[in-house]
Design a protein around this motif. Structure first.
Motif, PDB file in Angstrom:
ATOM      1  N   PRO A  62      -8.827   0.355   4.405  1.00 54.71           N
ATOM      2  CA  PRO A  62      -9.527   1.362   3.601  1.00 54.71           C
ATOM      3  C   PRO A  62     -10.707   0.729   2.868  1.00 54.71           C
ATOM      4  O   PRO A  62     -10.618  -0.402   2.384  1.00 54.71           O
ATOM      5  N   PRO A 109       0.827  -1.211   0.000  1.00 53.96           N
ATOM      6  CA  PRO A 109       0.000   0.000   0.000  1.00 53.96           C
ATOM      7  C   PRO A 109       0.859   1.258   0.000  1.00 53.96           C
ATOM      8  O   PRO A 109       1.776   1.406   0.814  1.00 53.96           O
ATOM      9  N   THR A 110       0.565   2.138  -0.934  1.00 48.41           N
ATOM     10  CA  THR A 110       1.393   3.318  -1.145  1.00 48.41           C
ATOM     11  C   THR A 110       0.526   4.535  -1.437  1.00 48.41           C
ATOM     12  O   THR A 110      -0.375   4.474  -2.270  1.00 48.41           O
ATOM     13  N   GLU A 111       0.809   5.620  -0.753  1.00 54.22           N
ATOM     14  CA  GLU A 111       0.113   6.887  -1.004  1.00 54.22           C
ATOM     15  C   GLU A 111       0.873   7.653  -2.078  1.00 54.22           C
ATOM     16  O   GLU A 111       2.080   7.868  -1.968  1.00 54.22           O
ATOM     17  N   LYS A 137      -4.451  13.175  -3.335  1.00 59.28           N
ATOM     18  CA  LYS A 137      -3.567  12.008  -3.253  1.00 59.28           C
ATOM     19  C   LYS A 137      -4.368  10.767  -3.648  1.00 59.28           C
ATOM     20  O   LYS A 137      -5.594  10.745  -3.607  1.00 59.28           O
ATOM     21  N   LEU A 163      -4.311   6.280  -3.409  1.00 55.57           N
ATOM     22  CA  LEU A 163      -3.777   5.135  -2.682  1.00 55.57           C
ATOM     23  C   LEU A 163      -3.814   3.927  -3.601  1.00 55.57           C
ATOM     24  O   LEU A 163      -4.829   3.635  -4.234  1.00 55.57           O
ATOM     25  N   THR A 164      -2.698   3.233  -3.716  1.00 49.58           N
ATOM     26  CA  THR A 164      -2.630   2.053  -4.566  1.00 49.58           C
ATOM     27  C   THR A 164      -1.815   0.971  -3.855  1.00 49.58           C
ATOM     28  O   THR A 164      -1.312   1.182  -2.753  1.00 49.58           O
ATOM     29  N   PRO A 192       1.232  11.132  -4.234  1.00 52.77           N
ATOM     30  CA  PRO A 192       0.825  12.536  -4.307  1.00 52.77           C
ATOM     31  C   PRO A 192       0.516  12.961  -5.743  1.00 52.77           C
ATOM     32  O   PRO A 192       1.002  12.360  -6.706  1.00 52.77           O
ATOM     33  N   ASP A 245      -9.891   9.169  -6.085  1.00 52.73           N
ATOM     34  CA  ASP A 245      -9.450  10.211  -5.151  1.00 52.73           C
ATOM     35  C   ASP A 245     -10.482  10.492  -4.067  1.00 52.73           C
ATOM     36  O   ASP A 245     -10.316  11.400  -3.251  1.00 52.73           O
ATOM     37  N   ASP A 257     -12.419   9.774  -0.578  1.00 45.47           N
ATOM     38  CA  ASP A 257     -12.094   9.203   0.726  1.00 45.47           C
ATOM     39  C   ASP A 257     -13.353   8.516   1.261  1.00 45.47           C
ATOM     40  O   ASP A 257     -14.277   9.160   1.729  1.00 45.47           O
TER      41      ASP A 257
END
Length: 519
Positions: free
Chosen positions: A420, A195-197, A340, A342-343, A199, A410, A412
């Motif tokens: 998530p 999991p990576t945020e 941001k 998330l993937t 930008p 994108d 939330d």
């Protein structure tokens, strides 16, 4: 006499077929050359049938089929050269093997045409995945052998419904093996995604945008830009690359630029940076950024600089340095205003927390899973997917993959038990991850996949989506909702078969579909 005939993408003219010019931008001469190239691959398959396949013919078949996928190659000169290359290989094996005239397929009985087209478009998608695996050094002889079998059947005048229906499902089975091969190629080469945020801000200074799917091209670009003061930003289906440890270790891999492929003509206008196209994502190039477009591998466009097999990206690097990038950091957002993304929720990650997921389901915290995935596109009706995701109850999980997610990735949606609610599983080929997760959940709950609280709401545009759909059908998965429109190449009789056996259906409204899926 029609100037051309093409109905391989979701946006095809009038919902029936492009007959003057492709909605993708390809001209009638280009469409004719692509048909000729497919006909030549059938000729090569016929020659192989009488002799034997070689590594060279395997590579040739895959590259030729990939080249004819939507939004890949608009360059007539390169298509002509590829046709000559295929015909040369055919002549070396069996000069008597005849090429196939694709007009025979387009004018055939509509049910035969429908089934043969399902197979043809399916293997085009499989060829794309097989090619990506191959450049990383991974091949599967079973997958390679199937291309010849399928192509010979497509060119056969004797193949009937009973012959073709099983071959349609076999295409899906082979694609599952191919996606597994590519998953292995990517993870063994670059590690298991985490999991990576990511930008969306573009930092000041020189940068390069890389779009498409090919992780090897990104890796080579990262190697060649080390220490040069150039930042790299992904675009479209390249976004999930940020989650691979072997790629995210490069400090110049900064973030993501823009959204899905169909917005590039607007998003790339006047950007002070070059764009490198690696796979099926290029749209007709506008003057506002034509001097900054570079292509590589199967992607080609008239008058654009093409980086050959040597993969020397020096021209791209020099252009980035000359343009200089933005003078100050530039804040950008997703379609819904998010800053941001998330993937990195591939099967390795999700199954790593399977105990938490299973516990949450048993406790009633997670009531349902939705796989909202597939291609994006410009045709009206795709806002459905954003609205659908926004309406998912707070006790549900949304799994997503491919470029269709840019409609809503994108947003939330919050969390459930620390997880998530919106999980990006990766590129279109990472449907393999979704399947692995579904199978694991079915095993955990001792039921079939169709008995899980799991619904699939899919969008499609091009041929890789077709082969994924065939994979799901080959696994016996039912009740799939497909949109924005059903494929023009599926005849009423073939559609009836799919409805009767798999209960596949079109999307309607987010409200009605949500109520039906949760009932």
């Amino acid at each position: 006499m029609k100037d051309m005939f093409c109905f391989q993408c979701e946006q095809t003219a009038k919902g029936t077929g492009c007959e003057v010019k492709g909605v993708c931008g390809k001209t009638a001469p280009t469409a004719g050359l692509q048909d000729k190239l497919v006909g030549a691959t059938i000729g090569l398959a016929r020659a192989v049938q009488k002799t034997k396949a070689t590594e060279a013919t395997d590579v040739c078949i895959k590259k030729a089929l990939f080249t004819t996928v939507t939004n890949v190659n608009f360059d007539n000169e390169s298509l002509t050269k590829m046709i000559a290359c295929v015909e040369k290989k055919k002549a070396e094996l069996d000069p008597s093997a005849e090429n196939y005239d694709m007009a025979k397929l387009w004018e055939d009985n509509e049910d035969i045409r429908s089934l043969k087209t399902l197979i043809l478009l399916g293997i085009k998608g499989v060829a794309a995945y097989a090619h990506h695996a191959e450049v990383l050094g991974f091949r599967d002889p079973v997958v390679d052998a199937f291309f010849y079998k399928a192509l010979v059947a497509i060119g056969s005048a004797d193949a009937g419904m009973n012959d073709l229906l099983p071959l349609v499902l076999e295409t899906g089975t082979v694609n599952l093996a191919c996606m597994g091969l590519l998953d292995k190629a990517n993870t063994e080469t670059y590690g298991t995604p985490v999991p990576t945020e990511v930008p969306l801000t573009i930092e000041k200074g020189p940068f390069i945008i890389i779009t498409g799917h090919d992780l090897r091209d990104l890796h080579l670009l990262l190697e060649q830009t080390k220490g040069k003061g150039i930042n790299i930003y992904t675009h479209g289906e390249m976004l999930p690359a940020h989650a691979y440890p072997g790629l995210k270790k490069y400090p110049q891999l900064k973030g993501n630029f823009g959204t899905a492929w169909q917005n590039q003509q607007k998003e790339f206008a006047d950007v002070p940076a070059p764009i490198l196209y690696t796979t099926n994502c290029i749209m007709p190039v506008k003057d506002s950024y034509a001097d900054r477009v570079f292509t590589t591998d199967v992607v080609q466009y008239p008058s654009m600089v093409h980086i050959g097999d040597e993969k020397d990206f020096t021209p791209v690097i020099e252009k980035a340095l000359a343009l200089g990038g933005y003078k100050e950091d530039k804040e950008m957002t997703g379609i819904n205003g998010g800053k941001k993304l998330l993937t990195g929720f591939g099967h390795g990650t999700v199954l790593g927390v399977a105990d938490k997921v299973i516990e949450a389901v048993k406790a009633g915290d997670i009531k349902h899973f939705f796989l909202v995935a597939g291609c994006d596109g410009a045709k009206p009706g795709r806002n459905y997917y954003t609205e659908f995701v926004e309406k998912t109850p707070k006790d549900t999980i949304v799994l997503t993959l491919a470029c269709g997610k840019f409609r809503f990735n994108d947003l939330d949606l919050g969390t459930i038990g620390g997880l998530p609610r919106l999980m990006d599983m990766g590129q279109c080929n990472d449907a393999y991850s979704a399947i692995q997760v579904a199978v694991a959940l079915a095993d955990a709950f001792k039921c079939g996949v169709n008995e899980l609280p799991l619904s699939m709401v899919l969008s499609w545009y091009e041929q890789k989506a077709v082969c994924i759909l065939l994979t799901l059908l080959s696994l016996g998965i039912k009740n799939i909702l497909l949109g924005p429109s059903l494929p023009a190449f599926i005849s009423p009789n073939v559609l009836n078969v799919l409805v009767e056996n798999y209960n596949i259906g079109p999307i309607s409204t987010p409200e009605a579909d949500m109520a039906k899926l949760l009932s």
